[in-house]
Design a protein around this motif. Structure first.
Motif, short mmCIF file in Angstrom:
data_model
loop_
_atom_site.label_atom_id
_atom_site.label_comp_id
_atom_site.label_asym_id
_atom_site.label_seq_id
_atom_site.Cartn_x
_atom_site.Cartn_y
_atom_site.Cartn_z
N ARG A 188 0.86 -1.19 0.00
CA ARG A 188 0.00 0.00 0.00
C ARG A 188 0.90 1.24 0.00
N ILE A 189 0.66 2.12 -0.97
CA ILE A 189 1.41 3.37 -1.07
C ILE A 189 0.55 4.49 -0.52
N VAL A 190 1.10 5.25 0.43
CA VAL A 190 0.33 6.34 1.02
C VAL A 190 1.10 7.65 0.95
N ASP A 191 0.37 8.72 0.89
CA ASP A 191 0.89 10.07 1.08
C ASP A 191 -0.01 10.71 2.13
N VAL A 192 0.47 11.77 2.73
CA VAL A 192 -0.29 12.42 3.80
C VAL A 192 -0.48 13.89 3.47
N LEU A 193 -1.71 14.34 3.59
CA LEU A 193 -2.03 15.76 3.42
C LEU A 193 -2.25 16.36 4.81
N PRO A 194 -1.33 17.22 5.26
CA PRO A 194 -1.48 17.81 6.59
C PRO A 194 -2.68 18.75 6.65
N ASP A 195 -3.19 18.90 7.86
CA ASP A 195 -4.27 19.87 8.06
C ASP A 195 -3.73 21.28 7.84
N LEU A 196 -4.57 22.17 7.34
CA LEU A 196 -4.17 23.57 7.21
C LEU A 196 -4.02 24.20 8.59
N SER A 197 -3.03 25.05 8.73
CA SER A 197 -2.87 25.78 9.99
C SER A 197 -4.00 26.79 10.14
N TRP A 198 -4.21 27.23 11.35
CA TRP A 198 -5.30 28.19 11.58
C TRP A 198 -5.03 29.49 10.85
N ILE A 199 -3.75 29.84 10.67
CA ILE A 199 -3.41 31.07 9.95
C ILE A 199 -3.80 30.93 8.48
N ALA A 200 -3.48 29.75 7.90
CA ALA A 200 -3.83 29.51 6.50
C ALA A 200 -5.34 29.55 6.31
N LYS A 201 -6.05 28.95 7.24
CA LYS A 201 -7.51 28.97 7.15
C LYS A 201 -8.06 30.39 7.23
N LEU A 202 -7.36 31.24 8.02
CA LEU A 202 -7.80 32.61 8.19
C LEU A 202 -7.53 33.44 6.94
N VAL A 203 -6.38 33.19 6.32
CA VAL A 203 -5.94 34.01 5.19
C VAL A 203 -6.57 33.55 3.87
N LEU A 204 -6.64 32.24 3.66
CA LEU A 204 -7.12 31.70 2.39
C LEU A 204 -8.64 31.80 2.28
N THR A 205 -9.09 32.26 1.14
CA THR A 205 -10.51 32.18 0.85
C THR A 205 -10.79 30.81 0.26
N ASP A 206 -11.91 30.23 0.61
CA ASP A 206 -12.27 28.88 0.14
C ASP A 206 -11.17 27.87 0.46
N SER A 207 -10.70 27.91 1.71
CA SER A 207 -9.62 27.01 2.11
C SER A 207 -10.03 25.54 1.98
N GLU A 208 -11.30 25.24 2.22
CA GLU A 208 -11.75 23.85 2.10
C GLU A 208 -11.67 23.38 0.65
N LYS A 209 -12.04 24.24 -0.28
CA LYS A 209 -11.95 23.87 -1.69
C LYS A 209 -10.49 23.68 -2.11
N SER A 210 -9.61 24.53 -1.58
CA SER A 210 -8.18 24.41 -1.89
C SER A 210 -7.64 23.07 -1.41
N GLN A 211 -8.04 22.67 -0.20
CA GLN A 211 -7.61 21.38 0.33
C GLN A 211 -8.16 20.23 -0.49
N GLU A 212 -9.42 20.34 -0.92
CA GLU A 212 -10.03 19.30 -1.74
C GLU A 212 -9.30 19.16 -3.08
N ALA A 213 -8.93 20.29 -3.67
CA ALA A 213 -8.22 20.27 -4.95
C ALA A 213 -6.84 19.64 -4.78
N LEU A 214 -6.18 20.00 -3.70
CA LEU A 214 -4.85 19.43 -3.44
C LEU A 214 -4.95 17.93 -3.16
N ALA A 215 -5.98 17.54 -2.43
CA ALA A 215 -6.18 16.12 -2.14
C ALA A 215 -6.39 15.34 -3.42
N GLU A 216 -7.20 15.86 -4.31
CA GLU A 216 -7.45 15.17 -5.58
C GLU A 216 -6.18 15.06 -6.42
N GLN A 217 -5.39 16.13 -6.40
CA GLN A 217 -4.12 16.11 -7.13
C GLN A 217 -3.19 15.03 -6.58
#
Length: 312
Positions: free
Chosen positions: A36-65
């Motif tokens: 089984r090959i795995v990679d890990v996507l870390p949780d966004l920091s609270w600062i990133a969540k504060l600064v980024l607009t649509d942070s959830e969508k950004s995480q979803e896009a990165l996860a799909e990539q």
């Protein structure tokens, strides 16, 4: 090596080269094991969540990539006939890996010694150190800067005639080290290192100290030879090293590894005394702090990790 049948390899799918995966794929093919090959996507920091607009969508896009990249990495291995699955994990890397081990019953984790973004100084990164200390199964940390070939293998054993659990782990270390060396058509060395006491034996007369060292060495040699007899080896052979070092066994083993230009050290990670599952043994800690080669760390059969699956 046949003991490993359910292998997890952790990669950073953004990297161009995956030396740990190369070796894990060879091992899985040789053992006819699942991989089984795995990679890990870390949780966004609270600062990133504060600064980024649509942070959830950004995480979803990165996860799909990352999922797509994992599939790309897996395809050449799958084409070799190896049973491969991929999984994107989330959270802190070390704990995400260990949770996956607990969920899926993996018997080996393979990873590079240090990730590209590790904040820890030294040859082994923070994630590697956590895995060595707490992972429920064996951990194989592979050098990330060279092709993973293990032509010089060193097995570090600590014979204990009256400690069945330690003798079982010693046998596992020997069997793995020997089989890896044979598979790689390389050299196989064995080391047992010891220290007399606290390092301050000034209260002993020099003659007493010399005699004590001589007797302890004789007892250690006898115990080592008794353990090595089934392997047709003894402490008198060129490939067996019985070392007395007053700095400590870890210092002796690491110095020997450098002298012999060792590619892989196979060793146990639990102290003779202490809380099981909390920390590596002192010797293992000392070795890890001093070496720059790959490590296969074996856990005793009754090892219980302090890490548990989170409540869902």
């Amino acid at each position: 090596m046949k003991r490993f049948q359910n292998i997890l390899v952790a990669v950073d799918s953004r990297q161009d080269k995956h030396p740990a995966l190369q070796w894990a794929a060879r091992l899985a093919e040789h053992n006819q094991a699942k991989l089984r090959i795995v990679d890990v996507l870390p949780d966004l920091s609270w600062i990133a969540k504060l600064v980024l607009t649509d942070s959830e969508k950004s995480q979803e896009a990165l996860a799909e990539q990352k999922r797509r990249m994992l599939q790309t990495v897996a395809e050449p291995i799958r084409a070799q006939g190896v049973e491969v699955t991929t999984e994107l994990l989330f959270g802190k890397t070390s704990f995400a890996i260990m949770h996956e081990v607990l969920r899926s019953g993996h018997d080996l984790v393979v990873r590079v010694t240090k990730g590209a973004h590790s904040g820890r100084t030294g040859f082994f990164g923070t994630t590697s150190m956590r895995l060595l200390r707490k992972c429920p199964c064996a951990v194989w940390l592979v050098r990330g800067d060279t092709e993973p070939r293990f032509s010089r293998v060193l097995a570090a054993v600590d014979p204990a005639p009256h400690d069945d659990a330690r003798e079982i782990m010693n046998k596992t270390i020997m069997d793995l080290g020997q089989s890896i060396a044979e598979y790689e058509k390389g050299q196989f060395h064995v080391v047992h290192a010891w220290k007399l006491g606290s390092g301050d034996e000034s209260w002993l007369h020099p003659d007493q100290l010399e005699e004590t060292v001589r007797k302890v060495k004789m007892e250690g040699a006898a115990a080592l030879d008794n353990f090595l007899a089934p392997y047709k080896l003894s402490h008198r052979g060129d490939s067996v090293h019985l070392l007395h070092d007053e700095i400590g066994p870890g210092h002796a083993i690491s110095e020997l590894a450098k002298k012999q230009d060792v590619d892989l050290i196979v060793m146990g990670t639990i102290a003779r005394t202490g809380v099981v599952g909390a920390l590596m043994g002192n010797t293992a800690e000392q070795v890890i702090d001093r070496i720059e080669c790959s490590v296969l760390a074996v856990k005793p059969d009754d090892f219980v990790s302090p890490v548990t699956l989170p409540d869902v």
